[in-house]
Write an enzyme that holds these catalytic residues in place. Structure first.
Site, PDB file in Angstrom:
ATOM      1  N   SER A 141       0.843  -1.192   0.000  1.00 44.60           N
ATOM      2  CA  SER A 141       0.000   0.000   0.000  1.00 44.60           C
ATOM      3  C   SER A 141       0.883   1.249   0.000  1.00 44.60           C
ATOM      4  CB  SER A 141      -0.960  -0.045   1.196  1.00 44.60           C
ATOM      5  OG  SER A 141      -1.985   0.891   1.065  1.00 44.60           O
ATOM      6  N   GLU A 158      -9.033  -5.561  -4.060  1.00 49.42           N
ATOM      7  CA  GLU A 158      -8.417  -4.565  -3.185  1.00 49.42           C
ATOM      8  C   GLU A 158      -9.444  -3.689  -2.453  1.00 49.42           C
ATOM      9  OE1 GLU A 158      -5.201  -4.067  -2.578  1.00 49.42           O
ATOM     10  OE2 GLU A 158      -4.052  -4.832  -4.263  1.00 49.42           O
ATOM     11  N   HIS A 194      -7.672  -5.709   0.074  1.00 48.23           N
ATOM     12  CA  HIS A 194      -6.431  -5.011   0.372  1.00 48.23           C
ATOM     13  C   HIS A 194      -5.850  -5.530   1.689  1.00 48.23           C
ATOM     14  CE1 HIS A 194      -3.757  -1.607  -0.251  1.00 48.23           C
ATOM     15  NE2 HIS A 194      -3.975  -1.162   0.963  1.00 48.23           N
TER      16      HIS A 194
END
Length: 497
Positions: A185, A319, A415
């Site tokens: 990320s 995600e 995610h």
């Protein structure tokens, strides 16, 4: 059992844990306190005697995650000011030339730390890697752009940590010439930025981008606007000298307000037409300051930056479901909202049908989650790969497709779900992956990361623009997949991101 190693600043005492030497809380820079809250990182002051390195240091100031997401991503909070520190796991401090992996944590540049339980480096050390994690300045303290302070202080911290690794890691058995920097990320966005800036050149040989790429940079004019609004709300001048006297708790309160407004519906009267029009997704992120960064990292990489660095990149299949599903928003998203989002993003309304046709959503909320997954994560990552076609270093791709059963399965392969598989810390992440995730998949993923860090080859063919093949990690079978979701990928061709 205690182990003492001499670093460039002094001796540190670690501990032997299940055959692995572990050192926690080693300073790579002086604490950023008082007048130094917004300065560039300063080398740690040498110490006499032996410094204890058996406990994690303080964590960087950060606000809590929103409640729904915070229940899934558990953060460790340790109070204190001495947080520019790193942690080392090594199989053998007396070894020579072991591969090194340096982890940069994610958290939208406002959250996270190098000491989160899921980032335990023991599995990497068991497999012959010297593993390093660290903290860096976050949010306003790390990234607010101020005229009397260096820009991108959080990135400068990251570079300082990598310089510490270059200068000291051989004392822990590592090879400073074989460093892989990896992150997820905002950590992956950081890695991409480090690939792009000349300041970090030569500090690492390989890179892994997990769910992040190089398009998240804040234009200088937007950064100036954000700093001005922050200062106005705090009742001070928009300078480091003034903000250095504001209590951290007040900074964090305003930081949360700013992030919520910019990521919601920013008022043009407050934020200006650019930010109100969507020019900023992450208000605290690398700034195009003309010094560390002269352009967005993706553009620098397209121009040849980092082409000598072996790259492993990838995303999870779903995600953006992390940000939509836990809040309960998915069932309330309408087709009209999806159409409006597509128009704002530069796509035709018919694009929604392409997502449904590829099995990426029937209901509007599911379709929107797939659209934003592509917009924010998948397509920017693919563009990095496409820009490296002529690079001398190799590029490898992956997709993490295992779907967590948590929240009755609505998270999908969301995610951050790959993190405990990469680190083989499944028992530390039950809130995200449940109580019985497949250990075999963790072994497969983790071993691929180790192979890549050791040799530059994760164990499958390199990515190329003809086949666009990636390794799809799933259970019970992980396999190569050619050009995943080609129709929805092609929708974004030529669309600015």
């Amino acid at each position: 059992m205690e182990i003492v190693i001499r670093t460039g600043s002094g001796d540190v005492r670690g501990s032997k844990e299940n055959g692995i030497a572990v050192f926690r809380g080693i300073p790579y820079a002086e604490p950023p306190v008082g007048a130094h809250r917004f300065t560039a990182p300063r080398p740690p002051r040498p110490w006499d005697g032996v410094r204890d390195a058996t406990e994690f240091s303080a964590t960087a100031p950060r606000p809590p995650y929103p409640e729904a997401i915070g229940a899934l991503l558990i953060e460790r909070f340790i109070p204190g000011d001495d947080y520019l520190t790193l942690n080392v796991w090594t199989p053998d401090p007396n070894a020579v030339g072991l591969p090194v992996m340096v982890w940069i944590h994610g958290g939208a540049f406002t959250n996270g730390s190098g000491s989160e339980p899921v980032y335990d480096g023991a599995a990497f050390a068991r497999d012959g890697v010297v593993f390093v994690s660290f903290n860096y300045r976050l949010g306003i303290i790390g990234f607010a752009d101020l005229p009397d302070a260096p820009s991108n202080r959080g990135l400068l911290d990251q570079i300082a940590a990598l310089e510490w690794v270059r200068d000291n890691i051989a004392r822990f058995g590592g090879d400073p010439g074989n460093v892989t920097v990896f992150g997820e990320s905002a950590g992956a966005m950081s890695v991409c930025t480090l690939m792009a800036t000349p300041r970090a050149r030569g500090l690492f040989r390989r890179a892994i981008l997990q769910s992040g790429a190089g398009n998240m940079a804040v234009a200088a004019e937007d950064a100036t606007t954000i700093a001005a609004v922050i200062a106005h709300r705090l009742g001070v001048e928009p300078t480091a000298a003034a903000l250095a006297h504001v209590p951290v708790a007040q900074l964090l309160d305003v930081q949360q307000q700013v992030a919520q407004e910019i990521q919601g519906a920013p008022d043009p009267a407050v934020w200006g037409e650019r930010i109100a029009g969507g020019s900023v997704l992450l208000p605290f992120a690398p700034v195009i300051d003309g010094e560390l960064l002269s352009q967005r990292p993706a553009e620098a990489i397209a121009g040849g930056a980092g082409h000598d660095v072996d790259l492993l990149f990838g995303t999870t299949t779903d995600e953006y479901r992390l940000f939509l599903a836990p809040t309960g928003l998915l069932p309330f998203i309408t087709s009209d909202y999806v159409t409006a989002h597509l128009a704002k993003s530069g796509l035709d309304a018919d694009a929604a049908k392409a997502y449904t046709a590829e099995g990426r959503g029937e209901e509007p909320g599911d379709i929107l989650a797939s659209i934003i997954t592509d917009q924010v994560f998948r397509i920017p990552a693919l563009r990095i790969a496409e820009s490296r076609v002529d690079a001398p270093a190799r590029t490898f791709g992956y997709e993490f497709a295992w779907r967590t059963p948590q929240l009755d399965g609505i998270l999908g392969a969301c995610h951050a779900v790959e993190l405990p598989f990469v680190f083989r810390t499944l028992d530390r992440a039950a809130s995200l992956v449940g109580t019985n995730p497949p250990e075999e998949l963790a072994e497969t993923v983790h071993n691929a990361w180790v192979r890549f860090a050791t040799s530059g080859d994760p164990g499958w063919p390199a990515w190329n623009p003809e086949t666009r093949s990636v390794m799809r990690f799933d259970h019970p079978v992980s396999e190569m997949v050619t050009d995943p979701y080609p129709a929805t990928r092609a929708l974004w061709d030529g669309v600015p991101l």
